[in-house]
Write a protein that holds these residues in place. Structure first.
Motif, PDB file in Angstrom:
ATOM      1  N   ARG A 173       0.828  -1.166   0.053  1.00 30.53           N
ATOM      2  CA  ARG A 173      -0.026  -0.088   0.043  1.00 30.53           C
ATOM      3  C   ARG A 173       0.914   1.248  -0.052  1.00 30.53           C
ATOM      4  O   ARG A 173       1.822   1.327   0.996  1.00 30.53           O
ATOM      5  CB  ARG A 173      -0.881  -0.133   1.241  1.00 30.53           C
ATOM      6  CG  ARG A 173      -1.866   1.153   1.203  1.00 30.53           C
ATOM      7  CD  ARG A 173      -2.803   1.092   2.615  1.00 30.53           C
ATOM      8  NE  ARG A 173      -3.178  -0.043   2.935  1.00 30.53           N
ATOM      9  CZ  ARG A 173      -4.490  -0.471   2.591  1.00 30.53           C
ATOM     10  NH1 ARG A 173      -5.288   0.400   1.998  1.00 30.53           N
ATOM     11  NH2 ARG A 173      -5.016  -1.611   2.983  1.00 30.53           N
TER      12      ARG A 173
ATOM     13  N   ARG B  41       0.459   4.328   0.418  1.00 34.22           N
ATOM     14  CA  ARG B  41       0.250   5.488   1.324  1.00 34.22           C
ATOM     15  C   ARG B  41       0.831   5.086   2.776  1.00 34.22           C
ATOM     16  O   ARG B  41       1.449   5.974   3.307  1.00 34.22           O
ATOM     17  CB  ARG B  41      -1.122   5.714   1.609  1.00 34.22           C
ATOM     18  CG  ARG B  41      -1.419   6.746   2.648  1.00 34.22           C
ATOM     19  CD  ARG B  41      -3.265   7.060   2.767  1.00 34.22           C
ATOM     20  NE  ARG B  41      -3.826   5.924   2.863  1.00 34.22           N
ATOM     21  CZ  ARG B  41      -4.297   5.299   4.127  1.00 34.22           C
ATOM     22  NH1 ARG B  41      -3.619   5.832   5.239  1.00 34.22           N
ATOM     23  NH2 ARG B  41      -4.856   4.307   4.278  1.00 34.22           N
ATOM     24  N   THR B  42       0.860   3.679   3.198  1.00 36.41           N
ATOM     25  CA  THR B  42       1.290   3.571   4.677  1.00 36.41           C
ATOM     26  C   THR B  42       2.344   2.511   4.461  1.00 36.41           C
ATOM     27  O   THR B  42       2.895   2.619   5.649  1.00 36.41           O
ATOM     28  CB  THR B  42       0.139   2.754   5.375  1.00 36.41           C
ATOM     29  OG1 THR B  42      -0.119   1.644   4.507  1.00 36.41           O
ATOM     30  CG2 THR B  42      -1.175   3.618   5.290  1.00 36.41           C
TER      31      THR B  42
ATOM     32  N   GLU C  66       2.208  -0.522   4.250  1.00 35.69           N
ATOM     33  CA  GLU C  66       1.893  -1.928   4.596  1.00 35.69           C
ATOM     34  C   GLU C  66       2.232  -2.874   3.445  1.00 35.69           C
ATOM     35  O   GLU C  66       1.961  -2.380   2.292  1.00 35.69           O
ATOM     36  CB  GLU C  66       0.262  -1.784   4.743  1.00 35.69           C
ATOM     37  CG  GLU C  66      -0.223  -1.136   6.047  1.00 35.69           C
ATOM     38  CD  GLU C  66      -1.621  -0.987   6.247  1.00 35.69           C
ATOM     39  OE1 GLU C  66      -1.861  -1.388   7.283  1.00 35.69           O
ATOM     40  OE2 GLU C  66      -2.315  -0.345   5.242  1.00 35.69           O
TER      41      GLU C  66
END
Length: 112
Positions: A101, A103-104, A106
């Protein structure tokens, strides 16, 4: 993790989307595509002239799911997209090595 790609008839998109939502699938990617299978398109009549439409409009859905949920997702897509007529489409299942991911940061199943 598995990537499930489905090629379906355009008018079945809403039914498939709702069916996937009902089983908890939240993220799908939808692309308008053109193609043909065994039927090699069809012949139409326009202003008295026959012509061949060999690339038919289709919808390609892409969904990344956990390995456990892949069979249920495939079954759901097939049930929702089926009309029983030629050109209903196909479903492909492929392994996915990694998901990140952006954005994060993860990774793996947490990123789905």
């Amino acid at each position: 993790m598995k990537k499930i790609e489905a090629i379906i008839k355009p008018f079945k998109l809403d039914e498939v989307k709702e069916a996937l939502n009902d089983i908890g699938i939240q993220g799908i990617t939808v692309t308008e595509v053109k193609g043909f299978g065994r039927q090699k398109g069809h012949t139409e009549l326009y202003r008295g002239a026959e012509y061949v439409v060999d690339f038919l409009p289709k919808i390609k859905l892409e969904v990344i799911v956990t390995e456990d949920s892949a069979p249920k997702v495939v079954e759901t897509i097939v049930e929702a997209a089926k009309t029983g007529r030629i050109g209903d489409g196909k479903v492909f299942v492929m392994p996915i090595e990694e998901v990140v991911r952006i954005r994060t940061g993860e990774t793996g199943e947490e990123a789905i």
